[in-house]
Write a protein that holds these residues in place. Structure first.
Motif, short mmCIF file in Angstrom:
data_model
loop_
_atom_site.label_atom_id
_atom_site.label_comp_id
_atom_site.label_asym_id
_atom_site.label_seq_id
_atom_site.Cartn_x
_atom_site.Cartn_y
_atom_site.Cartn_z
N ILE A 53 0.83 -1.21 0.00
CA ILE A 53 0.00 0.00 0.00
C ILE A 53 0.86 1.27 0.00
CG2 ILE A 53 -1.64 1.35 1.38
CD1 ILE A 53 -2.96 -1.25 2.18
N ILE A 54 2.01 1.22 0.67
CA ILE A 54 2.84 2.41 0.86
C ILE A 54 3.65 2.72 -0.40
CG2 ILE A 54 4.75 3.40 2.18
CD1 ILE A 54 3.73 1.72 4.56
N ASP A 55 3.56 3.97 -0.86
CA ASP A 55 4.32 4.43 -2.01
C ASP A 55 5.63 5.11 -1.61
OD1 ASP A 55 2.35 3.80 -4.11
OD2 ASP A 55 1.14 5.33 -3.10
N LEU A 56 5.65 5.77 -0.47
CA LEU A 56 6.82 6.52 -0.02
C LEU A 56 6.94 6.38 1.49
CD1 LEU A 56 9.09 8.67 -0.55
CD2 LEU A 56 7.34 10.39 -0.10
N LEU A 57 8.13 6.01 1.96
CA LEU A 57 8.40 5.91 3.39
C LEU A 57 9.39 6.99 3.77
CD1 LEU A 57 8.34 4.50 6.19
CD2 LEU A 57 10.23 3.06 5.35
N ILE A 58 9.05 7.77 4.78
CA ILE A 58 9.97 8.77 5.35
C ILE A 58 10.44 8.19 6.68
CG2 ILE A 58 10.21 11.11 6.25
CD1 ILE A 58 7.88 11.88 4.31
N THR A 59 11.75 8.03 6.84
CA THR A 59 12.30 7.41 8.04
C THR A 59 13.69 7.96 8.33
OG1 THR A 59 12.59 5.29 9.17
CG2 THR A 59 13.34 5.40 6.89
N ASP A 60 14.28 7.51 9.41
CA ASP A 60 15.64 7.93 9.77
C ASP A 60 16.67 7.01 9.11
OD1 ASP A 60 16.53 5.80 12.00
OD2 ASP A 60 14.40 6.26 12.21
N LYS A 61 17.91 7.43 9.11
CA LYS A 61 18.98 6.72 8.43
C LYS A 61 19.17 5.30 8.97
CE LYS A 61 23.91 6.86 7.45
NZ LYS A 61 25.18 7.47 7.75
N LEU A 62 19.22 5.13 10.28
CA LEU A 62 19.46 3.81 10.86
C LEU A 62 18.33 2.83 10.54
CD1 LEU A 62 20.99 4.82 14.31
CD2 LEU A 62 22.18 3.97 12.28
N THR A 63 17.11 3.31 10.57
CA THR A 63 15.97 2.45 10.22
C THR A 63 16.04 2.05 8.75
OG1 THR A 63 14.59 3.46 11.93
CG2 THR A 63 13.45 2.28 10.17
N ALA A 64 16.35 3.00 7.89
CA ALA A 64 16.47 2.71 6.45
C ALA A 64 17.56 1.67 6.20
CB ALA A 64 16.76 3.99 5.68
N GLU A 65 18.69 1.82 6.87
CA GLU A 65 19.79 0.86 6.70
C GLU A 65 19.37 -0.54 7.11
OE1 GLU A 65 22.93 2.69 8.96
OE2 GLU A 65 23.58 3.91 7.26
N ARG A 66 18.63 -0.64 8.20
CA ARG A 66 18.17 -1.95 8.67
C ARG A 66 17.14 -2.55 7.73
NH1 ARG A 66 18.83 -0.47 14.75
NH2 ARG A 66 20.64 -1.73 15.18
N LEU A 67 16.31 -1.72 7.14
CA LEU A 67 15.27 -2.22 6.23
C LEU A 67 15.86 -2.77 4.93
CD1 LEU A 67 12.51 0.48 6.72
CD2 LEU A 67 12.36 -1.93 7.37
N VAL A 68 16.94 -2.18 4.45
CA VAL A 68 17.51 -2.64 3.18
C VAL A 68 18.61 -3.68 3.36
CG1 VAL A 68 16.90 -0.52 1.98
CG2 VAL A 68 19.17 -0.74 3.00
N ALA A 69 19.14 -3.85 4.56
CA ALA A 69 20.20 -4.82 4.82
C ALA A 69 19.61 -6.23 4.89
CB ALA A 69 20.90 -4.49 6.13
N PRO A 70 20.44 -7.24 4.61
CA PRO A 70 19.98 -8.62 4.80
C PRO A 70 19.55 -8.83 6.25
CG PRO A 70 22.09 -8.56 3.67
CD PRO A 70 21.80 -7.17 4.12
N LYS A 71 18.47 -9.55 6.47
CA LYS A 71 17.96 -9.75 7.83
C LYS A 71 19.00 -10.36 8.75
CE LYS A 71 13.07 -10.20 6.81
NZ LYS A 71 11.88 -11.03 6.94
N SER A 72 19.86 -11.23 8.23
CA SER A 72 20.86 -11.91 9.06
C SER A 72 21.85 -10.92 9.68
CB SER A 72 21.63 -12.94 8.23
OG SER A 72 22.29 -12.31 7.15
N GLN A 73 22.00 -9.76 9.08
CA GLN A 73 22.94 -8.75 9.59
C GLN A 73 22.46 -8.17 10.92
OE1 GLN A 73 24.10 -5.85 6.70
NE2 GLN A 73 25.12 -4.55 8.20
N TYR A 74 21.15 -8.16 11.12
CA TYR A 74 20.59 -7.54 12.32
C TYR A 74 19.79 -8.55 13.15
CZ TYR A 74 21.98 -3.12 10.32
OH TYR A 74 22.72 -2.09 9.82
N VAL A 75 20.21 -9.79 13.18
CA VAL A 75 19.51 -10.80 13.97
C VAL A 75 19.47 -10.35 15.42
CG1 VAL A 75 19.61 -13.17 14.83
CG2 VAL A 75 20.13 -12.68 12.44
N GLY A 76 18.29 -10.40 16.00
CA GLY A 76 18.10 -9.96 17.38
C GLY A 76 17.85 -8.49 17.53
N ALA A 77 18.07 -7.71 16.50
CA ALA A 77 17.86 -6.27 16.57
C ALA A 77 16.43 -5.89 16.27
CB ALA A 77 18.80 -5.54 15.60
N GLU A 78 15.69 -6.83 15.75
CA GLU A 78 14.30 -6.53 15.41
C GLU A 78 13.43 -7.08 16.49
OE1 GLU A 78 13.38 -7.53 11.40
OE2 GLU A 78 15.10 -6.50 10.65
#
Length: 78
Positions: A53-78
């Motif tokens: 549904i979402i066309d545009l997400l406005i977020t902070d840098k750290l959140t954006a980095e976590r969203l585009v990184a492989p999930k395994s990079q942030y295991v336990g951080a979510e």
């Protein structure tokens, strides 16, 4: 999405007391812009993005980095 809050002991429907639109109504709009951020919101943001549904997400840098990184990079951080 659409900020649906509720109270456990209220006898009226929460939707009767919320100013907002349903997901079905959101899906009919031309453009949906979401604003969200923070480590604690990663799963919720990813889930909202997965709805398509979402066309545009406005977020902070750290959140954006976590969203585009492989999930395994942030295991336990979510």
């Amino acid at each position: 999405m659409s900020l649906r809050y509720y109270e456990c002991f209220v006898k009226t429907s929460p939707d009767d007391r919320v100013i907002g639109i349903t997901l079905e109504e959101l899906n009919q709009l031309d453009r949906i812009i979401a604003l969200a951020g923070g480590k604690a919101k990663i799963k919720a943001i990813r889930g909202a993005l997965n709805t398509g549904i979402i066309d545009l997400l406005i977020t902070d840098k750290l959140t954006a980095e976590r969203l585009v990184a492989p999930k395994s990079q942030y295991v336990g951080a979510e």
